[in-house]
Design an enzyme around this catalytic site. Structure first.
Site, PDB file in Angstrom:
ATOM      1  N   HIS A 195       0.821  -1.224   0.000  1.00 50.72           N
ATOM      2  CA  HIS A 195       0.000   0.000   0.000  1.00 50.72           C
ATOM      3  C   HIS A 195       0.853   1.272   0.000  1.00 50.72           C
ATOM      4  O   HIS A 195       0.729   2.116  -0.871  1.00 50.72           O
ATOM      5  CB  HIS A 195      -0.897   0.048   1.246  1.00 50.72           C
ATOM      6  CG  HIS A 195      -2.132  -0.799   1.165  1.00 50.72           C
ATOM      7  ND1 HIS A 195      -2.102  -2.158   1.051  1.00 50.72           N
ATOM      8  CD2 HIS A 195      -3.443  -0.458   1.204  1.00 50.72           C
ATOM      9  CE1 HIS A 195      -3.347  -2.619   1.013  1.00 50.72           C
ATOM     10  NE2 HIS A 195      -4.178  -1.614   1.108  1.00 50.72           N
ATOM     11  N   ARG A 230     -13.624   0.624  -5.209  1.00 50.35           N
ATOM     12  CA  ARG A 230     -14.253   1.671  -4.390  1.00 50.35           C
ATOM     13  C   ARG A 230     -14.159   3.020  -5.084  1.00 50.35           C
ATOM     14  O   ARG A 230     -13.080   3.387  -5.555  1.00 50.35           O
ATOM     15  CB  ARG A 230     -13.575   1.772  -3.015  1.00 50.35           C
ATOM     16  CG  ARG A 230     -13.891   0.582  -2.173  1.00 50.35           C
ATOM     17  CD  ARG A 230     -13.344   0.676  -0.772  1.00 50.35           C
ATOM     18  NE  ARG A 230     -13.851  -0.475  -0.040  1.00 50.35           N
ATOM     19  CZ  ARG A 230     -13.203  -1.116   0.916  1.00 50.35           C
ATOM     20  NH1 ARG A 230     -12.017  -0.697   1.300  1.00 50.35           N
ATOM     21  NH2 ARG A 230     -13.741  -2.156   1.496  1.00 50.35           N
ATOM     22  N   SER A 232     -13.144   0.089   4.530  1.00 49.30           N
ATOM     23  CA  SER A 232     -11.871  -0.478   4.959  1.00 49.30           C
ATOM     24  C   SER A 232     -11.951  -1.161   6.325  1.00 49.30           C
ATOM     25  O   SER A 232     -12.817  -0.875   7.139  1.00 49.30           O
ATOM     26  CB  SER A 232     -10.867   0.662   5.027  1.00 49.30           C
ATOM     27  OG  SER A 232      -9.791   0.342   5.857  1.00 49.30           O
TER      28      SER A 232
HETATM   29  C1  MIC Z   1      -8.807  -0.052   1.206  1.00 50.56           C
HETATM   30  O1  MIC Z   1      -8.997  -0.580   0.125  1.00 50.56           O
HETATM   31  O2  MIC Z   1      -9.543   0.825   1.682  1.00 50.56           O
HETATM   32  C2  MIC Z   1      -7.602  -0.493   2.031  1.00 50.56           C
HETATM   33  C3  MIC Z   1      -6.641   0.619   2.024  1.00 50.56           C
HETATM   34  O3  MIC Z   1      -7.012  -1.612   1.440  1.00 50.56           O
HETATM   35  C4  MIC Z   1      -8.111  -0.820   3.436  1.00 50.56           C
HETATM   36  C5  MIC Z   1      -7.045  -1.062   4.410  1.00 50.56           C
HETATM   37  C6  MIC Z   1      -6.459   0.190   4.988  1.00 50.56           C
HETATM   38  O4  MIC Z   1      -7.179   1.158   5.230  1.00 50.56           O
HETATM   39  O5  MIC Z   1      -5.260   0.197   5.222  1.00 50.56           O
HETATM   40  C7  MIC Z   1      -9.077  -2.006   3.482  1.00 50.56           C
HETATM   41  O6  MIC Z   1      -9.749  -2.264   2.521  1.00 50.56           O
HETATM   42  O7  MIC Z   1      -9.214  -2.640   4.542  1.00 50.56           O
HETATM   43 FE1  SF4 Z   2      -5.105  -2.158  -2.186  1.00 44.92          FE
HETATM   44 FE2  SF4 Z   2      -7.390  -1.893  -0.835  1.00 44.92          FE
HETATM   45 FE3  SF4 Z   2      -7.159  -0.994  -3.338  1.00 44.92          FE
HETATM   46 FE4  SF4 Z   2      -7.195  -3.572  -2.905  1.00 44.92          FE
HETATM   47  S1  SF4 Z   2      -8.846  -2.136  -2.491  1.00 44.92           S
HETATM   48  S2  SF4 Z   2      -5.799  -2.491  -4.263  1.00 44.92           S
HETATM   49  S3  SF4 Z   2      -6.110  -3.744  -0.980  1.00 44.92           S
HETATM   50  S4  SF4 Z   2      -6.063  -0.240  -1.543  1.00 44.92           S
END
Ligand code: MIC
Ligand code: SF4
Length: 643
Positions: free
Chosen positions: A65, A379, A535
């Site tokens: 990340h 997302r 998340s």
């Molecule tokens: C996300 O897609 O929002 C993340 C970043 O992968 C998060 C984890 C995080 O906030 O570090 C998740 O999906 O849990």
């Molecule tokens: Fe990374 Fe979360 Fe995006 Fe998946 S959804 S690529 S785990 S930041």
């Protein structure tokens, strides 16, 4: 007794409880995963438990990340994770090796096993037949220490897949269709199990695209059977010995069933700012596009990017579009390089990013003001891209690629594509080189390296007799963890520094909130439905804890966030009568008298609105075990007290 596949795996791993929907059960965890943005906190918590070595079959720490190293902070966190992993018996997938969920499928996922991950998209592993669940870092730390994982036994929602996908329609469109039908809260309290003749037509990465976005439905997890397609995938990864055939019993009864006829689907897109705001691409029409981003744990497999390369080959990205490609893993990127597909992608004018989450979590590539950004991600929450005024659309890789060429949102069936272009054979053998996966040391003698950015995390305190305070913020439905604790390139480097993050808590809803919370010394939050969706980041609970939040009163909560609030010792209360939401205003003073006695045994009790002079009922829908956790001020305090 006939069982669904999910029930079979849960029963095999059951430690305590009755597998009756709504009751708390505890399950044994075989594997864990962490990623760097939740992992630093998870390992600090693991260290605080004083366990010398992880007790799982295998635990893996991924660094995927926080990849931009614009200062020492991310690099320090990487070093901490690499050394802490080595010491405590954990494998470390180093920066550059790829996105945790993609690499887990390739190198670690085992059908029939349980996986707990500190990332909400951990259910991607359901594509290979695992019960893979996302959780807060502390729950993952407990699992690494050998503790069971507690969940409320979900209902099992069966989704029957019929037929076969038509030309130009992809696995992403299946899950977008499910989101269109069920909404972002439609999966809450459910495991989604796919079955039916259509399953065999989908490869493992396609199944994983679908289970991945089960997170956007709020589901506990999603799962596919393990069949000959799974065997071929594992064999091609050199891991055929991990294969077991798994399916629901033929007469298994699901709590609910919906049917999707794959042959009737068309290319879809989720429009701003929610993954369930879904419409057919043709209906949205040819809107002008500024940016196209292809990648993420949803759509960055070998199969996805080979199709993208075939569409881009010999063509040019539209002059006003910036196209980025982030391959899901080193394995994917190397294979594309070897077979020439990467050259086709680069030649078309794409900007190649490293194998990681990248723009999906706002780690760079924030679009321009008012941009339209078309992404293959999962997302499109407000502000997640890093540009609040941008409009993000979620689509399949095929739709993204043709859109990048045309410069306007385009249905792949309206571009000059042929059946042959999109026909990608799954490789008989993938290129296997695990040189970026560092094994643990033999004897636990590695010295753990901590940089100056790593600050102590806040601990809750035992529940006071009277819990009182102002409503510091009143919010709408579907507030995401990206609202509560924003991420992106500017803030992710501070995931191990809660005091720093606290100045940004809930600022997308109200920029004044952190200052107000600090001035008042804490209080309550009030929210609508599905509070905390998105998340697994426990920072969305730890930062409010740091700011003195004692309780959140909402119409309903998202599963992982509610668990994180409880682990932090914050009361998650549900309005018994939703109409009371309208009677409460920001700045009203609320009070819960005799709080420990109420939390101890009452599902329903009253909160006094001191400002308006009325009492209203709330529900605390948690197990007896969690009531103790809340009284003790969070899971770490509770564990210490018990020991
Ligand atoms: C996300 O897609 O929002 C993340 C970043 O992968 C998060 C984890 C995080 O906030 O570090 C998740 O999906 O849990
Ligand atoms: Fe990374 Fe979360 Fe995006 Fe998946 S959804 S690529 S785990 S930041």
């Amino acid at each position: 007794m006939s069982n669904t596949l999910a029930e079979k795996i849960l029963r095999d791993h059951l430690v305590s409880g009755n597998m009756v929907a709504g009751e708390e059960i505890a399950i044994r965890i075989d594997y864990t995963l962490t990623q760097d943005s939740t992992g630093t906190m998870a390992y600090l918590q693991f260290e605080a438990m004083g366990v010398p070595r992880v007790k799982t079959k295998k635990s893996v720490a991924y660094i995927d990340h926080n990849m931009l190293q614009t200062g020492f902070e991310n690099a320090d966190d990487h070093k901490y994770i690499e050394t802490v992993a080595k010491k405590y018996g954990i494998y470390c997938s180093r920066p550059g090796n790829g996105i945790c969920h993609q690499v887990n499928l390739e190198r670690f996922g085992v059908p029939g096993a349980t996986l707990l991950g500190s990332d909400s998209h951990t259910p991607t592993g359901g594509g290979i037949g695992m019960i893979a669940i996302g959780a807060g870092g502390l729950d993952v730390a407990v699992a690494m220490a050998g503790g069971p994982y507690y969940i409320t036994m979900p209902k099992i929602l069966g989704i029957e897949l019929k037929g076969r996908l038509p030309f130009g329609v992809s696995a992403k469109d299946i899950i977008l269709e499910v989101l269109r039908r069920l909404s972002v809260k439609g999966g809450v309290g459910r495991i989604i199990e796919y079955f039916g003749e259509g399953v065999a037509t989908l490869s493992v990465p396609e199944r994983a695209t679908i289970t991945n976005m089960g997170a956007e439905l709020g589901a506990t997890t999603s799962i596919f059977p393990s069949d000959e397609v799974t065997r071929a995938f594992l064999k091609a990864q050199g891991r055929e010995e991990d294969y077991v055939p798994l399916a629901a019993d033929p007469d298994a009864e699901y709590d609910e069933v919906i049917t999707i006829d794959l042959s009737a689907l068309e290319p879809l897109a989720a429009m701003p700012h929610s993954p369930d705001n879904v419409k057919p691409v043709r209906e949205i029409g040819p809107i002008k596009v500024d940016q196209v981003c292809i990648g993420s744990c949803t759509n960055a497999s070998y199969l996805d990017l080979m199709r993208v390369a075939a569409i881009l080959k010999g063509k040019s990205v539209a002059p006003e579009v910036s196209l980025t490609i982030s391959p899901g893993s080193k394995q994917v990127m190397t294979m594309l390089a070897e077979n020439g597909a990467l050259a086709d992608i680069i030649d078309a004018g794409a900007r190649i990013l490293e194998c990681g989450c990248g723009p999906c979590i706002g780690m760079g590539q924030a679009p321009r003001t008012n941009a339209v950004s078309v992404r293959t991600f999962n997302r499109n929450f407000y502000n997640r891209s890093g540009t609040a005024s941008a409009s993000v659309y979620l689509v399949s890789p095929e739709t993204a690629a043709v859109t990048a060429l045309r410069g306007v949102l385009t249905d792949p069936r309206d571009a000059e594509l042929t059946e042959d272009m999109l026909k990608v054979e799954m490789p008989k053998s993938f290129l296997i080189n695990d040189n970026l996966i560092a094994p643990p040391d033999e004897n636990g003698e590695t010295e753990v390296v901590r940089g100056p950015n790593i600050k102590p995390f806040p601990l809750g305190h035992a529940l006071e007799d009277t819990v009182t305070g102002e409503v510091l913020l009143k919010m709408e439905d579907n507030i995401t963890t990206d609202h509560i604790m924003p991420s992106g390139a500017k803030l992710l480097p501070y995931r191990s520094n809660i005091p720093y993050l606290s100045d940004y808590c809930l600022t997308p809803v109200d920029p004044e909130f952190p200052a107000r919370a600090k001035a008042r010394g804490g209080g309550f939050l009030v929210a609508g439905q599905n509070y905390g969706q998105g998340s697994s980041r426990e920072h969305a609970a730890l930062v409010p804890l740091y700011l003195g939040i004692r309780g959140v009163i909402a119409k309903s909560f998202a599963r992982i966030h509610m668990a994180n609030l409880i682990n932090s010792g914050i009361l998650p209360l549900v309005f018994a009568d939703e109409a009371d939401y309208d009677r409460i205003e920001q700045f009203d003073v609320l009070e819960i008298a005799d709080a420990p006695a109420k939390v101890d045994g009452k599902v329903e009790f009253t909160v006094a609105n001191k400002t308006k002079g009325f009492d209203f009922p709330v529900r605390l829908e948690v197990s007896a075990r969690l009531r103790e956790v809340l009284k003790d001020g969070g899971l770490l305090n509770h564990t210490k007290k018990r020991n």
